[in-house]
Design a protein around this motif. Structure first.
Motif: not given
Length: 661
Positions: A637-652, A589-597
């Motif tokens: 790229d549909e042939f590239e597997p997704p990146r998995l982020l950590s379970e405890l997310l940080t803004v950075d 819900a962080d504004v910086r993350v939403l702006e990056a998206f």
């Protein structure tokens, strides 16, 4: 003419397609016919996917007719056609049973036979079609076959397809199919099997677009002599980049491309169990641990024995829960870690349990006031039972959470034989119990606490409030599953239960216990009869709210956005996952993350696993995970597997991963 073998499967049983997949056998037909009469091959209907744990099979359920063309010579003069068939098939549920039958028919040759015309028409409608304008070619690339299909009908362009390779021993069936559209040309990447035993010059594949099934025969453009052998999955060493820790400078992870070794899985499970004590969902249980420590801090023998009893409670609960999970998955259920909290009845039971614990800590009732002395005093004389029970509660409340390292280990364990899988879960439990066990063994920890006194009674009452906070969370989860009516019914039921506990368990009630207690039991019965039906049925609106900017997840929606050139971020979440809710209300819900998206035009999808959903369970399995939270970032790229982020997310972490797209 056409003949066929009609199979009516019992519920949950199946037989197999011409390529059975990772296990199974296709149905075999052996005909004995008069001279000159020839039977062709089975005209196989389109199969369905049959996932079994980490394996994937292809076959049929319900009723299926396997038609076979039969050719009679022009000079066939007999008035009857005598047919003998020997059929062999393998029928499976959890167990598999080889079956066979000898069948005979004697058909008149001078009378048309149309008794089964509708059954054959349905079988012909279910078979894949071959279209003259559709052309296919295949080439090998990095351990996979890349299939390119052109000339497909315009109505199918952009649609999601499943691919069924007809050749046995060629591809890795359970591996996720990577697919994409290039204009009106469809491309799919089918990973080669490490045990590949086939090298066909023509690769026949059935493509299924919803209700449309199309069969293509792709010529192999790469000589098989130039295709490098696919190495079997090796036993891996400790490698963060493959198994769930930070693999990139941006802190993101790639979906697992290789299996963990068993030793590394044990290590990851142990470390994940240690970190589980720091997850938000476990905080309420910490109050019970602290209370147990304070109560016996200066009784050395009891403290050590309590540490081992708590460890035993945690270990046995993890093993029992894991055993149930593995058994249900073997039965075909798409379940993952924390599955029990997808059942409203279990959530309601936990709410009752934590309410009673809180009331007991607050002094509202005492077991000794209602139970015989020899039972009510058992708790006091046997604190080991308290410690063991605390371990059981810790697992019940902590099981929905997924800590760092834990997701990769449990995702790997699900595909192991039962004994090895249970050892991984036991390692997880040992990791969770270790801090408390060590603390009970170190005298300095006990000496740091004051001796029992009046403060301990105040501390017990204080510890009741984390229990009540847990009840609030559980009622919210229940409301997400059953709607506001279910949550209100549960709250009313808890009020009645609290009243019954006070009447029968408080010394202050005294002689009025019987006069108040009998009506209280009657009111409890009425409340149960009213509330339980409301807790069994989910509200159609429960859990359906999606925040602005997000939309519900589906695999088709992910494919559509990637085909449009938009990256996709998927939040695999559940209302009962406290870590998920914490991340959602902070980092996501962080504004910086939403702006990056927004800056990268990332589509935001939310896969809500609060209630059971087989599609989400299958998607998590493909990502190498068995529980939530999971955060997957898909590139265009549909042939590239997704990146998995950590379970405890940080803004950075999230911003860096999005910037790297």
């Amino acid at each position: 003419m056409w003949l066929g073998l009609l199979i009516r499967h019992q519920p949950e049983w199946h037989t197999y397609w011409r390529n059975p997949g990772d296990s199974g056998l296709p149905t075999m037909l052996k005909w004995a016919l008069p001279a000159g009469v020839k039977a062709g091959e089975i005209d196989w209907p389109t199969p369905v996917r049959l996932p079994v744990g980490s394996l994937l099979n292809y076959g049929y359920e319900g009723t299926v007719l396997l038609p076979v063309p039969v050719h009679l010579p022009a000079d066939f003069a007999s008035n009857t056609l005598d047919i003998n068939l020997r059929a062999d098939w393998l029928v499976c549920k959890i167990e598999c049973i080889p079956e066979s039958g000898d069948f005979t028919l004697s058909l008149p040759t001078d009378t048309p036979i149309r008794a089964h015309e509708k059954a054959f028409a349905a079988a012909f409608a279910a078979r894949p079609v071959e279209l003259p304008d559709v052309k296919a070619v295949a080439h090998a690339d990095a351990g996979a076959i890349v299939l390119r299909v052109e000339g497909l009908p315009a109505r199918l362009v952009g649609e999601r397809a499943e691919a069924f390779a007809e050749t046995i021993g060629l591809i890795e069936h359970a591996a996720p199919l990577q697919r994409r559209w290039h204009g009106d040309a469809w491309e799919g990447r089918l990973p080669l099997s490490p045990q590949r035993s086939a090298s066909p010059e023509i690769v026949p594949v059935v493509l299924v677009f919803g209700k449309d099934s199309i069969r293509v025969e792709a010529s192999m453009a790469t000589p098989w002599s130039e295709v490098a052998a696919v190495a079997p999955k090796p036993e891996q060493t400790f490698d963060f980049g493959k198994y769930g820790a930070s693999a990139r400078n941006d802190g993101s992870l790639v979906a697992p491309q290789a299996s963990l070794s068993f030793t590394v899985a044990l290590l990851f499970a142990f470390v994940g169990g240690l970190l589980l004590n720091l997850m938000p969902c476990v905080f309420p249980v910490l109050s019970l641990k602290l209370l147990g420590f304070a109560d016996h801090a200066h009784e050395r023998a009891r403290l050590v024995a309590g540490g081992f009893a708590y460890t035993a409670g945690v270990l046995l609960s993890f093993i029992a829960l894991a055993g149930l999970l593995l058994a249900l998955r073997a039965a075909g259920e798409q379940l993952g870690w924390g599955f029990q909290l997808q059942e409203p009845g279990f959530v309601a039971a936990l709410a009752v349990l934590f309410t009673l614990i809180g009331l007991n800590l607050a002094g509202v009732f005492q077991l000794r006031a209602v139970l015989p002395a020899n039972i009510g005093g058992w708790q006091i004389r046997h604190p080991l039972a308290d410690a063991f029970f605390t371990g059981v509660i810790a697992v019940a409340i902590a099981s929905p959470c997924t800590a760092p390292f834990m997701g990769a280990a449990l995702g790997f364990a699900i595909g192991l034989p039962a004994t090895q899988a249970l050892l991984v879960f036991a390692s997880l439990g040992l990791g969770m119990a270790t801090p408390y066990l060590i603390a009970s063994l170190i005298p300095a920890v006990a000496r740091a606490l004051p001796r029992p006194g009046p403060w301990l009674m105040r501390f017990k009452i204080l510890m009741a409030f984390p229990m009540f906070a847990t009840v609030v969370w559980l009622i919210w989860v229940l409301g997400m599953q059953t709607g506001i009516d279910g949550a209100a019914a549960m709250l009313a039921l808890l009020v009645v239960i609290a009243f019954v506990a006070w009447v029968w368990g408080s010394p202050a009630v005294g002689k009025a216990r019987l006069a108040l207690g009998v009506p209280a039991i009657f009111v409890l019965g009425v409340a149960l009869a009213w509330a339980v039906p409301m807790l069994r049925e989910a509200s159609p609106d429960a859990g359906s709210a999606i925040e602005q900017g997000w939309e519900p997840w589906s695999a088709q929606r992910v494919a559509e956005y990637r085909a449009q050139g938009r990256p996709v971020f998927v939040d695999f979440t559940a209302a009962w996952c406290v870590t998920c809710q914490y991340n959602k209300r902070t980092t996501l819900a962080d504004v910086r993350v939403l702006e990056a998206f927004a800056g990268k035009n990332v589509a935001l999808l939310r896969a809500d696993w609060t209630s059971r959903d087989a599609a989400i369970g299958e998607a998590l399995t493909h990502l190498g995970r068995s529980g939530v939270p999971v955060y997957a970032l898909y590139t265009v790229d549909e042939f590239e597997p997704p990146r998995l982020l950590s379970e405890l997310l940080t803004v950075d972490e999230v911003r860096a991963a999005v910037v790297a797209l």
